[in-house]
Design an enzyme around this catalytic site. Structure first.
Site, PDB file in Angstrom:
ATOM      1  N   GLY A 191       1.378  -1.097   0.244  1.00  0.00           N
ATOM      2  CA  GLY A 191      -0.120  -0.146  -0.184  1.00  0.00           C
ATOM      3  C   GLY A 191       0.581   1.679  -0.094  1.00  0.00           C
TER       4      GLY A 191
ATOM      5  N   GLY B  86      -3.635  -3.166  -2.596  1.00  0.00           N
ATOM      6  CA  GLY B  86      -2.045  -2.141  -3.046  1.00  0.00           C
ATOM      7  C   GLY B  86      -2.067  -2.558  -4.023  1.00  0.00           C
TER       8      GLY B  86
ATOM      9  CG  ASP C 132      -7.134 -11.345   3.776  1.00  0.00           C
ATOM     10  OD1 ASP C 132      -7.455 -11.209   5.271  1.00  0.00           O
ATOM     11  OD2 ASP C 132      -8.156 -11.619   2.764  1.00  0.00           O
ATOM     12  CB  VAL C 133      -4.082  -9.480   8.338  1.00  0.00           C
ATOM     13  CG1 VAL C 133      -5.433  -8.522   7.538  1.00  0.00           C
ATOM     14  CG2 VAL C 133      -3.516  -9.126   8.865  1.00  0.00           C
TER      15      VAL C 133
ATOM     16  CB  THR D 108      -9.325  -5.315   6.313  1.00  0.00           C
ATOM     17  OG1 THR D 108      -9.628  -6.470   4.891  1.00  0.00           O
ATOM     18  CG2 THR D 108      -8.157  -5.784   6.052  1.00  0.00           C
TER      19      THR D 108
ATOM     20  CE1 TYR E   8     -10.238   2.254   7.210  1.00  0.00           C
ATOM     21  CE2 TYR E   8      -9.951   4.581   7.780  1.00  0.00           C
ATOM     22  CZ  TYR E   8      -9.283   3.707   7.606  1.00  0.00           C
ATOM     23  OH  TYR E   8      -7.648   4.400   7.064  1.00  0.00           O
TER      24      TYR E   8
ATOM     25  CB  THR F 221      -0.742  10.013   5.132  1.00  0.00           C
ATOM     26  OG1 THR F 221      -0.587  10.302   7.358  1.00  0.00           O
ATOM     27  CG2 THR F 221       0.976   9.976   4.789  1.00  0.00           C
TER      28      THR F 221
ATOM     29  NE  ARG G 278      -5.974   7.483   1.518  1.00  0.00           N
ATOM     30  CZ  ARG G 278      -5.222   7.150   1.621  1.00  0.00           C
ATOM     31  NH1 ARG G 278      -5.089   6.219   0.177  1.00  0.00           N
ATOM     32  NH2 ARG G 278      -5.016   6.362   2.343  1.00  0.00           N
TER      33      ARG G 278
END
Length: 317
Positions: free
Chosen positions: A17, A43, A63-64, A97, A150, A180, A191
């Site tokens: 990412g 990513g 995958d986490v 996730t 999210y 960021t 964004r």
């Protein structure tokens, strides 16, 4: 975890990412053995072009949310779609996730006594009624709105990590990341910085929402990564920590700055404000200044100039 020590292994989830890849590069530069995991849901492997040339970087597709078999002394959990376009595309994947991913990493850290540095978000504050936002503020979040996958996913992950510390003494550290920006941002992530730069470079209308007077605070990615490393190097960290740049700009000011840097013919176009879009967002970084001596160094115009040049090269303009 001391910089410059003999090589120690660090795991970065979400390594391909935007922020994750910059973190990988910095860790390699600081002499760490780095394992990067990414499902490539959002990513991009080109973000790891430099890292892949380093023999001390090891990438794994993964995958986490699935069990991980990586022995690492420190885990930076950067895995989760982080822009509205991406996280609203598959809200179920976004929330799981955050929540299931945190659970998996807690299970791993519990067995290996690893430190987890969790990339949480300023979105846990929702549309804030306190400005700027300190870590003690509980937030104003719509739990069933279009952004909830999210916002609430990250809030629930914080709960899991804090309870893991209380119950089992796991070394968990929560960093609430504010807006960021920098090179490697995806063109289509929705964004505001990436939108405005891509639109300005291609002379498309700059899309502002509402009256354009809502404000954000923008932290250059190198400053953010420095803060993450300082958090990891602490003996311990109690409670969440805001990381971001406290300088505040309206969307109109940001658009005008980008237009002046690009010398673009783009005009401003106003659209309705999205549901639950925060009207103000600025971090109170008093705690970060005290605990890790954090002070952003890159001014907005300088950071935008670097980002614009990166976008220009990737767009082949």
């Amino acid at each position: 975890m001391a910089l410059g020590s003999s090589r120690r292994t660090v795991l970065v989830t979400g390594a391909a990412g935007f922020i994750g890849s910059h973190l990988v590069d910095r860790l390699l530069a600081e002499n760490f053995e780095v394992v990067g995991i990414d499902s490539l849901l959002t990513g991009d492997l080109t973000n790891l072009t430099s890292a892949n040339r380093d023999p001390h970087f090891h990438f794994q597709m993964g995958d986490v949310r699935e069990p991980l078999n990586v022995h690492a002394e420190v885990i930076f959990n950067m895995a989760c779609p982080a822009s509205p376009v991406h996280y609203q595309h598959d809200p179920y994947a976004t929330l799981t996730t955050s929540v299931v991913g945190a659970q998996r990493l807690i299970d791993q850290a519990r067995g290996m006594r690893s430190t987890i540095v969790q990339a949480s978000t300023s979105e846990v504050y929702g549309d804030p009624t306190i400005h700027p936002q300190p870590e003690t503020y509980w937030g104003n979040v719509n739990p069933i709105g279009p952004r909830a996958c999210y916002d609430e996913g990250k809030r629930a992950a914080e709960t899991l990590l804090v309870d893991a510390k209380r119950a089992w003494g796991i070394d968990t550290r929560i960093v609430r990341i504010f807006n960021t920006y920098g090179p490697r941002m995806a063109f289509n992530d929705g964004r505001v910085v990436s939108n405005f730069i891509a639109q300005a470079l291609t002379n498309q209308p700059i899309t502002l929402y509402g009256d354009g007077r809502q404000s954000r605070s923008f932290c250059y990615v190198d400053d953010l990564v420095e803060g993450l490393l300082r958090v990891a190097m602490l003996p311990t960290l109690d409670g969440p920590l805001n990381l971001g740049n406290p300088q505040e700009f309206t969307m109109v000011e940001l658009a005008d700055t980008i237009l002046s840097l690009v010398d673009s013919a783009s005009e401003l176009m106003y659209l309705p404000l999205p549901v639950d879009d925060p009207r103000v967002r600025r971090p109170d970084i008093t705690k970060a200044k005290d605990v890790i001596q954090f002070e952003p160094a890159v001014e907005l115009r300088e950071g935008l100039s670097r980002t614009i040049e990166n976008f220009r090269s990737r767009l082949a303009l």
